[in-house]
Motif scaffolding. Sequence first.
Motif, short mmCIF file in Angstrom:
data_model
loop_
_atom_site.label_atom_id
_atom_site.label_comp_id
_atom_site.label_asym_id
_atom_site.label_seq_id
_atom_site.Cartn_x
_atom_site.Cartn_y
_atom_site.Cartn_z
N TRP A 248 40.39 38.44 32.76
CA TRP A 248 40.42 37.58 33.85
C TRP A 248 40.41 38.40 35.17
O TRP A 248 40.68 39.32 35.33
N SER A 249 40.12 37.41 36.23
CA SER A 249 39.96 37.88 37.65
C SER A 249 41.20 38.10 38.02
O SER A 249 42.48 37.56 37.73
N MET A 250 41.52 39.20 39.17
CA MET A 250 42.75 39.36 39.94
C MET A 250 42.71 39.13 41.42
O MET A 250 42.51 40.15 42.01
N PRO A 251 42.77 37.81 41.71
CA PRO A 251 42.39 37.74 43.11
C PRO A 251 43.35 37.82 44.09
O PRO A 251 44.51 38.12 44.14
N GLY B 29 38.75 33.27 47.48
CA GLY B 29 39.32 34.60 47.38
C GLY B 29 38.47 35.55 47.42
O GLY B 29 37.24 35.57 47.23
N PHE B 30 39.16 36.81 46.93
CA PHE B 30 38.43 37.97 47.09
C PHE B 30 38.73 38.91 45.67
O PHE B 30 39.95 38.97 45.11
N PHE C 6 47.29 37.81 49.79
CA PHE C 6 48.33 37.92 48.71
C PHE C 6 47.84 38.05 47.41
O PHE C 6 46.90 37.41 47.03
N ASP C 7 48.45 38.99 46.70
CA ASP C 7 47.85 39.31 45.23
C ASP C 7 48.47 38.04 44.49
O ASP C 7 49.53 37.99 44.23
N LEU D 296 35.82 52.69 38.40
CA LEU D 296 35.22 51.20 38.76
C LEU D 296 35.16 51.38 40.41
O LEU D 296 36.18 51.93 40.94
N PRO D 297 34.28 50.67 40.81
CA PRO D 297 34.26 50.46 42.42
C PRO D 297 35.32 49.58 42.86
O PRO D 297 35.61 48.67 42.32
N MET D 298 35.93 50.05 44.07
CA MET D 298 37.19 49.04 44.50
C MET D 298 36.64 48.44 45.69
O MET D 298 36.86 48.52 46.77
N VAL D 299 35.45 47.54 45.40
CA VAL D 299 34.80 46.83 46.42
C VAL D 299 35.06 45.41 46.13
O VAL D 299 34.71 44.71 45.05
N TYR D 300 35.42 44.75 47.18
CA TYR D 300 35.82 43.46 47.21
C TYR D 300 34.65 42.41 47.49
O TYR D 300 34.01 42.67 48.10
N LYS D 301 34.53 41.17 46.76
CA LYS D 301 33.57 40.27 47.00
C LYS D 301 34.31 39.02 46.98
O LYS D 301 35.35 38.70 46.62
N LYS D 302 33.79 38.03 47.80
CA LYS D 302 34.24 36.74 48.10
C LYS D 302 33.71 35.70 46.98
O LYS D 302 32.51 35.67 46.76
#
Length: 200
Positions: free
Chosen positions: A121-124, A111-112, A186-187, A83-89
Amino acid sequence: MDAYEVKKETENSYNLGKIRQLIKTNKYLFKKEKNRYFDINKFEKNKLSINPQGGGFVQSVDITDQNFINDFKNEKIIFKNELPMVYKKVKLYHDHWIADNRIDLAHYIEGFVHEYKWNGWSMPMVELDQIEKFNEIQKKTLDSEPTSIFKIIDEDSIQIKMFDEDDWIGIESEYIDVNGQTKKVFDISLGWTWSEEDFK
């Protein structure tokens, strides 16, 4: 069988061979139109079992279905091993932040996130100012018990007490890259049911 049918059948056999090989060597199926990754679970007798990455209902896909073959041929379906480890807002919220069952009226923090999910679920990852906003929303929508509010220690440390724990959990800041910019975050995934919505 005319020449066109022979050509089509030969092409389908070739594509099915490629699909079978890709299923064996990859972990994920990406549906471009949905912009969604699916975990590959099982493959037998031309039936591919997939579920949304990180959790969700299992779906069975017949790889011999002409629509599936066409989507593969037209690169609407792509097999991937990582999976790509690319963050988006994104906008992040909990269900109890939604007012009058209208998501457009929901309180949210920014968040990202990346493609990885936990049980769907998202992991922000969020910046410190959004931790403060989170606390404000929680006070308005739920309660002000320690189990639902972050304690801000300093600009690099926060704590929270989970509802089923006696001890405070410490979360240290970390750095991520978002579109070439370094963000201190922060995770706060914490196994919570975070929902996300893209900015329009």
